[in-house]
Enzyme design. Structure first.
Site, PDB file in Angstrom:
ATOM      1  N   SER A   5      -0.536   1.005  -1.879  1.00  0.00           N
ATOM      2  CA  SER A   5       0.771   1.073  -2.530  1.00  0.00           C
ATOM      3  C   SER A   5       1.686   1.924  -1.659  1.00  0.00           C
ATOM      4  CB  SER A   5       0.577   1.737  -3.903  1.00  0.00           C
ATOM      5  OG  SER A   5       1.806   2.197  -4.409  1.00  0.00           O
ATOM      6  N   TYR A   8      -2.653   8.169  -9.520  1.00  0.00           N
ATOM      7  CA  TYR A   8      -2.543   6.834  -8.901  1.00  0.00           C
ATOM      8  C   TYR A   8      -2.210   6.994  -7.413  1.00  0.00           C
ATOM      9  CZ  TYR A   8      -0.730   2.129  -7.921  1.00  0.00           C
ATOM     10  OH  TYR A   8      -0.511   0.882  -7.384  1.00  0.00           O
TER      11      TYR A   8
END
Ligand SMILES: NC(=O)c1ccc[n+]([C@@H]2O[C@H](COP(=O)([O-])OP(=O)(O)OC[C@H]3O[C@@H](n4cnc5c(N)ncnc54)[C@H](OP(=O)(O)O)[C@@H]3O)[C@@H](O)[C@H]2O)c1
Length: 248
Positions: A156, A169
């Site tokens: 990401s 995350y």
């Protein structure tokens, strides 16, 4: 490293390849599984919930693509014994594995670190980072039996540049980047190539949870991006190794 835009999946280009995808029941994992099966690969679709995996299986078969194999496993609670059993099953059935795509992840919560829920921190790190570590460790013997294997970690933008409130995350994706780079050096003399890829924004449940006010119709669907994953598993991409790739 530039990836091809709008890569066209060629029928049979991954014929006889055996590729495991985690989080294959929905979102990007389902789109990847569909495209890999379209390219002729046998996809081992791993997910935590059998009924949604069965739904995904029907989507692949109804489209006329190669029949996949379903593998229910909850990556939060999976033990070394579960991973050993998976390795044994793959070796017994195929005697090798050609691709391992670490796609499953959870968002955790969006909170400052000083308020981050500790239990959710552990769950997020377990699913997003420790499970890919264990899965990789147990499947390296099967990947070594392939004459051209690929490991791909879904990353990401917040796994490459920190952003406030992305908590566990973001940390898990930074961890995956480190894991992938370490692995690509350790496996340098083998036929296993290791890369990470940031898919960019996609119209999935994870994105909806992260940005509830966003107009989802402006976002690309996961199936508009998944053909790049087929490219990365194909012969054409055999030299790509140790890279931090991006789709957008
Ligand atoms: N969507 C985006 O805009 C975006 C952007 C950048 C990166 N990514 C990355 O792309 C990948 C796919 O994301 P997505 O948007 O498709 O997410 P998603 O729609 O939320 O799907 C996540 C997948 O992971 C599975 N999963 C979660 N916890 C699991 C567990 N304990 N055991 C097994 N499977 C589990 C989910 O299964 P269940 O259905 O059972 O929950 C689901 O199949 C992720 O790695 C994500 O970080 C996405």
């Amino acid at each position: 490293m530039k990836l091809p835009k709008n890569y066209k999946v060629k029928q049979n280009e991954l014929n006889s390849k055996v590729i495991l995808v985690t989080g294959a029941n929905k979102g990007f994992g389902l789109a990847i599984s569909m495209d890999l099966a379209k390219a002729g690969a046998t996809v081992i679709m791993l997910g935590r919930d059998l009924s949604s995996l069965e739904y995904a299986y029907d989507a692949v078969v109804d489209a006329g693509y190669k029949e996949p194999i379903l593998y229910p496993l909850d990556l939060e609670g999976a033990s070394p014994e579960n991973y050993q059993e998976l390795q044994d099953n793959i070796i017994e059935k195929f005697n090798r594995l050609d691709g391992l795509i670490h796609n499953a992840a959870i968002l955790g919560t969006q909170m400052p670190i000083d308020q981050y829920d500790i239990k959710l921190w552990y769950s997020t790190l377990q699913i997003n980072l420790s499970a890919p570590f264990m899965l990789t460790q147990f499947l390296i013997p099967a990947l070594k039996k392939s004459d051209d294997a690929r490991i791909l970690f879904l990353s990401s933008s917040v796994g490459r540049k920190a952003r406030a409130y992305w908590g566990a995350y973001s940390v898990s994706k930074f961890g995956l980047e480190g894991l992938a780079m370490t692995l690509s050096e350790e496996l340098e003399k083998t036929k296993i190539k290791v890369n990470t890829i940031n898919p960019g924004k996609m119209r999935t449940e994870m994105r909806r949870t992260a940005y509830p006010a966003e107009d989802a119709s402006t976002l690309p669907k996961p199936e508009e991006k998944s053909s790049v994953i087929v490219y990365l598993l194909s012969k054409e991409a055999e030299r790509i190794n140790g890279e931090q790739l991006s789709i957008d």
